[in-house]
Design an enzyme around this catalytic site. Structure first.
Site, PDB file in Angstrom:
ATOM      1  NE  ARG A 194      -3.968   1.894   2.388  1.00  0.00           N
ATOM      2  CZ  ARG A 194      -4.095   2.674   3.454  1.00  0.00           C
ATOM      3  NH1 ARG A 194      -3.302   2.513   4.503  1.00  0.00           N
ATOM      4  NH2 ARG A 194      -5.003   3.623   3.478  1.00  0.00           N
TER       5      ARG A 194
ATOM      6  CG  HIS B 237      -1.577   5.344  -0.126  1.00  0.00           C
ATOM      7  ND1 HIS B 237      -2.369   6.031   0.770  1.00  0.00           N
ATOM      8  CD2 HIS B 237      -2.343   4.309  -0.569  1.00  0.00           C
ATOM      9  CE1 HIS B 237      -3.551   5.446   0.863  1.00  0.00           C
ATOM     10  NE2 HIS B 237      -3.550   4.385   0.072  1.00  0.00           N
TER      11      HIS B 237
ATOM     12  CG  ASN C 102      -1.100   8.959   2.969  1.00  0.00           C
ATOM     13  OD1 ASN C 102      -1.631   8.013   2.400  1.00  0.00           O
ATOM     14  ND2 ASN C 102      -0.413   9.880   2.323  1.00  0.00           N
TER      15      ASN C 102
ATOM     16  CG  HIS D 234      -8.357  -4.017  -0.554  1.00  0.00           C
ATOM     17  ND1 HIS D 234      -9.393  -3.116  -0.538  1.00  0.00           N
ATOM     18  CD2 HIS D 234      -7.222  -3.264  -0.492  1.00  0.00           C
ATOM     19  CE1 HIS D 234      -8.908  -1.878  -0.466  1.00  0.00           C
ATOM     20  NE2 HIS D 234      -7.600  -1.947  -0.451  1.00  0.00           N
TER      21      HIS D 234
END
Length: 316
Positions: free
Chosen positions: A60, A64, A92, A191
């Protein structure tokens, strides 16, 4: 004659410029830091062995980073008096993790080959190695990204999808970065690992109707209507530490944890893709790996742009 000489010089200058901003290469550190990839792989394996969730966190972190002005390690910069970083942006804050693992890898690499391996490349390789450790397919990480000297909290707030996103918003957010709806569905399959905080799925388990009632009740046990914001639940209720296609099978059974998960299978344009991945783990893993290569190529700093940070948390 003079014009030929001019053409030659012009061609040479063009070549030098092209080389300076050349595309990334899988062998970028082969001579300058030959043990770089092995060092990252070993540190990631160790971190994930200590805590399986860290694999999802490192994956992740790369996402990001890349979706905010490209894969430039801007997400790693701490706030200073003169720089507002991305760590405290809405998507975040109290959410993105794994910074300490990157710090550990960076210090190991600085001991091995000082000033050579960028933080952006460490994040990209760690995402791949995390996926592989947990059962995903490997992919070739192209290398040679350099680190930003700036960050953008506003871009982090506007460029990253929310767990409350609609299907059209997800398609649009990914399309803005050059991804098809199919690639967005494949990347959402990340996920299949990781955990989410109660605050991100509370509305879904209490208010939404396209959810399996037994599943909703199960999640409500650890996510009260009030309080417990940081209580965790697995994004994939079936096999939360295995990179497989169970995430898609869960969506078919209305067991998507986030609103932004279940919208992928809710009578819309991506239903057929979710169904396809639920039936074919190999196709999902292959498409995911290919989409990750594409993500890693988002607007990297190369050549003389950016820098190689000595400490990933601050500009040199």
């Amino acid at each position: 004659m003079a014009s030929n000489k001019f053409k030659f010089l012009f061609g040479l200058i063009s070549l030098l410029i092209a080389t300076a901003s050349a595309q990334l290469s899988p062998n970028f550190y082969a001579k300058t830091c030959p043990k770089a990839l092995a060092t990252i792989k070993s540190a990631v394996a160790s971190a994930v062995q200590k805590e399986a969730r860290m694999g999802a966190s490192l994956l992740r972190l790369h996402f990001h980073d890349c979706f905010v002005n490209g894969c430039d390690a801007s997400i790693l910069l701490d706030d200073t008096a003169s720089l507002t970083g991305e760590k405290n942006a809405g998507p975040n804050a109290n959410s993105v993790r794994g910074y300490e693992v990157i710090d550990t890898i960076k210090s190991q690499l600085e001991n091995l080959c000082p000033g050579v391996v960028s933080c952006a490349d460490i994040v990209a390789v760690a995402a791949r190695d995390s996926t592989v450790v947990l059962g995903g397919l490997s992919w070739t990480v192209l290398l040679g990204r350099r680190d930003s000297t700036t960050a953008s909290q506003s871009a982090a707030n506007s460029n990253l999808p929310s767990p409350l996103s609609s299907l059209s918003t997800l398609i649009s957010v990914f399309s803005n970065k050059g991804f098809t709806a199919k690639e967005m569905v494949a990347l959402s399959g990340s996920h299949t690992i990781g955990q989410a905080r109660c605050t991100t799925f509370r509305a879904r388990i209490y208010n939404e109707t396209n959810i399996d009632s037994t599943f909703a009740t199960l999640r409500q046990r650890n996510c009260p209507k009030n309080g417990g914001d940081n209580n965790l639940a697995p994004l994939d209720t079936t096999s939360p530490t295995l990179f497989d296609n169970a995430y898609f099978q869960n969506l078919l059974n209305k067991k998507g944890l986030l609103h932004s998960d279940q919208v992928l299978f809710n009578g819309g344009s991506t239903d057929s893709q979710v169904t396809a991945y639920s039936n074919n783990a190999g196709a999902f893993k292959t498409d995911f790996a290919n989409a990750m290569v594409k993500m890693g190529n988002l607007s990297p700093l190369t050549g003389s742009n950016g820098q190689i940070r000595k400490n990933c948390r601050k500009v040199n």
